[in-house]
Each structure stands twice: as C-alpha cells, then as structure tokens.
Motif scaffolding. Structure first.
Motif, mmCIF file in Angstrom:
data_model
loop_
_atom_site.group_PDB
_atom_site.id
_atom_site.type_symbol
_atom_site.label_atom_id
_atom_site.label_comp_id
_atom_site.label_asym_id
_atom_site.label_seq_id
_atom_site.Cartn_x
_atom_site.Cartn_y
_atom_site.Cartn_z
ATOM 1 N N LYS A 100 -7.196 8.018 -0.684
ATOM 2 C CA LYS A 100 -6.729 7.928 0.709
ATOM 3 C C LYS A 100 -5.460 8.756 0.887
ATOM 4 O O LYS A 100 -5.317 9.495 1.864
ATOM 5 N N LEU A 101 -4.536 8.655 -0.042
ATOM 6 C CA LEU A 101 -3.288 9.407 0.030
ATOM 7 C C LEU A 101 -3.543 10.911 -0.075
ATOM 8 O O LEU A 101 -2.913 11.706 0.634
ATOM 9 N N LEU A 102 -4.469 11.317 -0.928
ATOM 10 C CA LEU A 102 -4.808 12.739 -1.051
ATOM 11 C C LEU A 102 -5.401 13.298 0.239
ATOM 12 O O LEU A 102 -5.141 14.439 0.613
ATOM 13 N N VAL A 103 -6.198 12.497 0.922
ATOM 14 C CA VAL A 103 -6.849 12.953 2.153
ATOM 15 C C VAL A 103 -5.872 12.953 3.323
ATOM 16 O O VAL A 103 -5.808 13.909 4.093
ATOM 17 N N THR A 104 -5.081 11.895 3.451
ATOM 18 C CA THR A 104 -4.209 11.765 4.615
ATOM 19 C C THR A 104 -2.897 12.517 4.480
ATOM 20 O O THR A 104 -2.400 13.079 5.450
#
Length: 79
Positions: A58-62
């Motif tokens: 999630k952190l990599l995408v957002t």
C-alpha cells in the motif's frame, strides 16, 4: 510374529505419533498424497502473507518515496 512399526522417512526413528520426536518430520498418510491436498498446500503457500506485506505494498503504491525515507531513518546513527 514381529509387530510392524512405522519409521520416520528422514531419520529412521520409530514413530509414536503424527510427528517424529527426533527430527520433527510429519508422518506421511494417504490423504497427504492426494492431489487436493497438494492444491491446498500450494494455494496456502502462495497467498499467505502477514500484515506488514500488505502495508508495504500500500505504501509503495500510494507514496513510494515514504518507504525509502522510513527505512533510511531507521539506519541513521545518532552522534
């Protein structure tokens, strides 16, 4: 007449339960050799992940830059 005993496939120790008390190897049963059991094990090993994995994705995408900041801060030395 000698009683047949089950032996561990790995260390040849006599089995007294589901697992070998010497090396921890599981006793192989007929259900363990079925195709359905194989599929269940394959699916569970592919899709099992802990919560940190999903948080990282999630952190990599957002916000991809945030992940590198957090990891570099963890390794900085206080002088």
């Amino acid at each position: 007449m000698e009683k047949s005993t089950l032996r561990c496939a790995r260390c040849n120790t006599e089995l007294k339960g589901t697992f070998c008390y010497n090396c921890g190897e599981k006793r192989i049963e007929a259900k363990d050799k079925s195709f359905i059991q194989f599929l269940e094990e394959a699916i569970s090993s592919v899709f099992v992940a802990d919560g940190k994995f999903f948080k990282t994705i999630k952190l990599l995408v957002t916000n991809p830059g945030e992940l590198t900041k957090v990891s570099s801060l963890a390794f900085e030395r206080n002088t």
